[in-house]
Design a protein around this motif. Structure first.
Motif, mmCIF file in Angstrom:
data_model
loop_
_atom_site.group_PDB
_atom_site.id
_atom_site.type_symbol
_atom_site.label_atom_id
_atom_site.label_comp_id
_atom_site.label_asym_id
_atom_site.label_seq_id
_atom_site.Cartn_x
_atom_site.Cartn_y
_atom_site.Cartn_z
ATOM 1 N N LEU A 27 -0.931 11.648 9.649
ATOM 2 C CA LEU A 27 -0.218 10.680 8.820
ATOM 3 C C LEU A 27 0.948 10.057 9.571
ATOM 4 N N GLN A 28 1.604 10.817 10.415
ATOM 5 C CA GLN A 28 2.731 10.253 11.162
ATOM 6 C C GLN A 28 2.258 9.319 12.280
ATOM 7 N N GLU A 29 0.968 9.333 12.599
ATOM 8 C CA GLU A 29 0.404 8.296 13.468
ATOM 9 C C GLU A 29 0.278 6.992 12.682
ATOM 10 N N VAL A 30 0.119 7.104 11.379
ATOM 11 C CA VAL A 30 0.051 5.937 10.507
ATOM 12 C C VAL A 30 1.449 5.377 10.295
ATOM 13 N N CYS A 31 2.397 6.241 9.988
ATOM 14 C CA CYS A 31 3.775 5.834 9.689
ATOM 15 C C CYS A 31 4.711 6.940 10.160
ATOM 16 N N ALA A 32 5.697 6.592 10.957
ATOM 17 C CA ALA A 32 6.593 7.580 11.571
ATOM 18 C C ALA A 32 7.611 8.186 10.609
ATOM 19 N N ALA A 33 7.743 7.641 9.411
ATOM 20 C CA ALA A 33 8.736 8.160 8.463
ATOM 21 C C ALA A 33 8.285 9.514 7.912
ATOM 22 N N ARG A 34 9.075 10.541 8.156
ATOM 23 C CA ARG A 34 8.739 11.894 7.678
ATOM 24 C C ARG A 34 8.678 11.956 6.155
ATOM 25 N N ALA A 35 9.569 11.247 5.473
ATOM 26 C CA ALA A 35 9.561 11.263 4.006
ATOM 27 C C ALA A 35 8.261 10.665 3.465
ATOM 28 N N TRP A 36 7.779 9.617 4.111
ATOM 29 C CA TRP A 36 6.522 9.006 3.693
ATOM 30 C C TRP A 36 5.370 9.988 3.874
ATOM 31 N N ALA A 37 5.282 10.595 5.054
ATOM 32 C CA ALA A 37 4.202 11.553 5.320
ATOM 33 C C ALA A 37 4.255 12.703 4.321
ATOM 34 N N GLY A 38 5.437 13.207 4.036
ATOM 35 C CA GLY A 38 5.576 14.292 3.068
ATOM 36 C C GLY A 38 5.119 13.888 1.678
ATOM 37 N N ALA A 39 5.478 12.690 1.264
ATOM 38 C CA ALA A 39 5.079 12.222 -0.066
ATOM 39 C C ALA A 39 3.568 12.043 -0.162
ATOM 40 N N VAL A 40 2.949 11.525 0.892
ATOM 41 C CA VAL A 40 1.490 11.345 0.883
ATOM 42 C C VAL A 40 0.801 12.712 0.898
ATOM 43 N N LEU A 41 1.336 13.650 1.690
ATOM 44 C CA LEU A 41 0.774 15.004 1.711
ATOM 45 C C LEU A 41 0.865 15.674 0.348
ATOM 46 N N ASP A 42 1.996 15.507 -0.311
ATOM 47 C CA ASP A 42 2.215 16.156 -1.609
ATOM 48 C C ASP A 42 1.249 15.690 -2.682
ATOM 49 N N ARG A 43 0.674 14.526 -2.513
ATOM 50 C CA ARG A 43 -0.231 13.979 -3.523
ATOM 51 C C ARG A 43 -1.702 14.344 -3.261
ATOM 52 N N ARG A 44 -1.976 15.103 -2.222
ATOM 53 C CA ARG A 44 -3.365 15.519 -1.943
ATOM 54 C C ARG A 44 -3.862 16.428 -3.057
ATOM 55 N N PRO A 45 -5.127 16.496 -3.321
ATOM 56 C CA PRO A 45 -6.238 15.811 -2.670
ATOM 57 C C PRO A 45 -6.484 14.429 -3.281
ATOM 58 N N TYR A 46 -7.185 13.601 -2.515
ATOM 59 C CA TYR A 46 -7.527 12.246 -2.935
ATOM 60 C C TYR A 46 -9.024 12.160 -3.192
ATOM 61 N N THR A 157 4.060 -1.479 4.304
ATOM 62 C CA THR A 157 3.058 -1.080 3.311
ATOM 63 C C THR A 157 1.694 -1.637 3.701
ATOM 64 N N LYS A 158 1.651 -2.902 4.120
ATOM 65 C CA LYS A 158 0.389 -3.515 4.547
ATOM 66 C C LYS A 158 -0.171 -2.827 5.793
ATOM 67 N N ILE A 159 0.690 -2.578 6.778
ATOM 68 C CA ILE A 159 0.259 -1.913 8.011
ATOM 69 C C ILE A 159 -0.298 -0.531 7.681
ATOM 70 N N ASN A 160 0.425 0.217 6.866
ATOM 71 C CA ASN A 160 -0.027 1.560 6.483
ATOM 72 C C ASN A 160 -1.376 1.510 5.783
ATOM 73 N N ARG A 161 -1.582 0.527 4.917
ATOM 74 C CA ARG A 161 -2.855 0.414 4.195
ATOM 75 C C ARG A 161 -4.014 0.214 5.173
ATOM 76 N N ILE A 162 -3.814 -0.616 6.179
ATOM 77 C CA ILE A 162 -4.854 -0.847 7.186
ATOM 78 C C ILE A 162 -5.131 0.440 7.952
ATOM 79 N N ARG A 163 -4.069 1.102 8.379
ATOM 80 C CA ARG A 163 -4.225 2.334 9.151
ATOM 81 C C ARG A 163 -4.813 3.465 8.309
ATOM 82 N N LEU A 164 -4.409 3.573 7.057
ATOM 83 C CA LEU A 164 -4.963 4.615 6.178
ATOM 84 C C LEU A 164 -6.435 4.378 5.885
ATOM 85 N N THR A 165 -6.817 3.130 5.735
ATOM 86 C CA THR A 165 -8.224 2.812 5.514
ATOM 87 C C THR A 165 -9.051 3.285 6.702
#
Length: 181
Positions: A27-46, A157-165
């Motif tokens: 996730l940090q390859e997608v976005c370097a913000a640790r808070a973002w990665a933590g929030a996305v991790l906390d919402r697993r599973p998808y 947000t747009k960049i992350n969406r492309i990378r997450l896809t």
């Protein structure tokens, strides 16, 4: 009749089942913000890629100015993709064929922007020409820091969406190895 949700994809399956440190690293390859990665991790599973993208949007909305600065630090300036990083080169390919004059102008704009705002000029460059990126930099340099911070949030947000896809669609090495055994 409501459409059924799209099935989980190989990368999404991996993200859901990966140990936290591996998932955080991806996730940090997608976005370097640790808070973002933590929030996305906390919402697993998808269950679907759409749920992952919604988690991105929610996590991005929660980032502080400091978190956004951390996220931006993970991005090279437009016109100078990170060496050896195929994602960076792919995202900035609109500058690859630009004239030397346009590249020089973009460098000047990057420096002026960084002087004005204290961080790199950030734009979701996927699909944009060098001229479009230059024009965006020109128009945004006059923004207030507050306006620009929210534009950056939208672009990230747009960049992350492309990378997450891409992450959700791509089997990770552990997936492939697991299928062979």
């Amino acid at each position: 009749m409501t459409p059924s949700p799209s099935p989980a994809t190989p990368g999404l399956t991996w993200l859901n089942s990966a140990v936290e440190s591996d998932a955080r690293s991806a996730l940090q390859e997608v976005c370097a913000a640790r808070a973002w990665a933590g929030a996305v991790l906390d919402r697993r599973p998808y269950a679907t890629p759409a749920e992952l993208l919604a988690a991105n949007d929610a996590a991005m909305a929660e980032l502080t100015a400091e978190d956004l600065a951390e996220a931006m630090a993970g991005h090279p300036p437009i016109g100078r993709p990170r060496a050896g990083d195929p994602s960076s080169a792919r995202e900035q390919r609109g500058m690859a064929g630009a004239s030397d004059r346009l590249k020089e102008e973009m460098l000047e704009l990057n420096l002026a922007y960084q002087e004005q705002f204290g961080h790199v000029f950030l734009i979701c460059a996927t699909g944009l020409s060098g001229e479009e990126m230059r024009d965006a930099a020109r128009s945004r340099i006059g923004n207030s820091p507050e306006e620009e911070r929210e534009i950056v949030r939208t672009e990230l947000t747009k960049i992350n969406r492309i990378r997450l896809t891409s992450l959700a669609e791509t089997a990770r090495p552990a997936d492939v190895e697991g299928e062979r055994t």
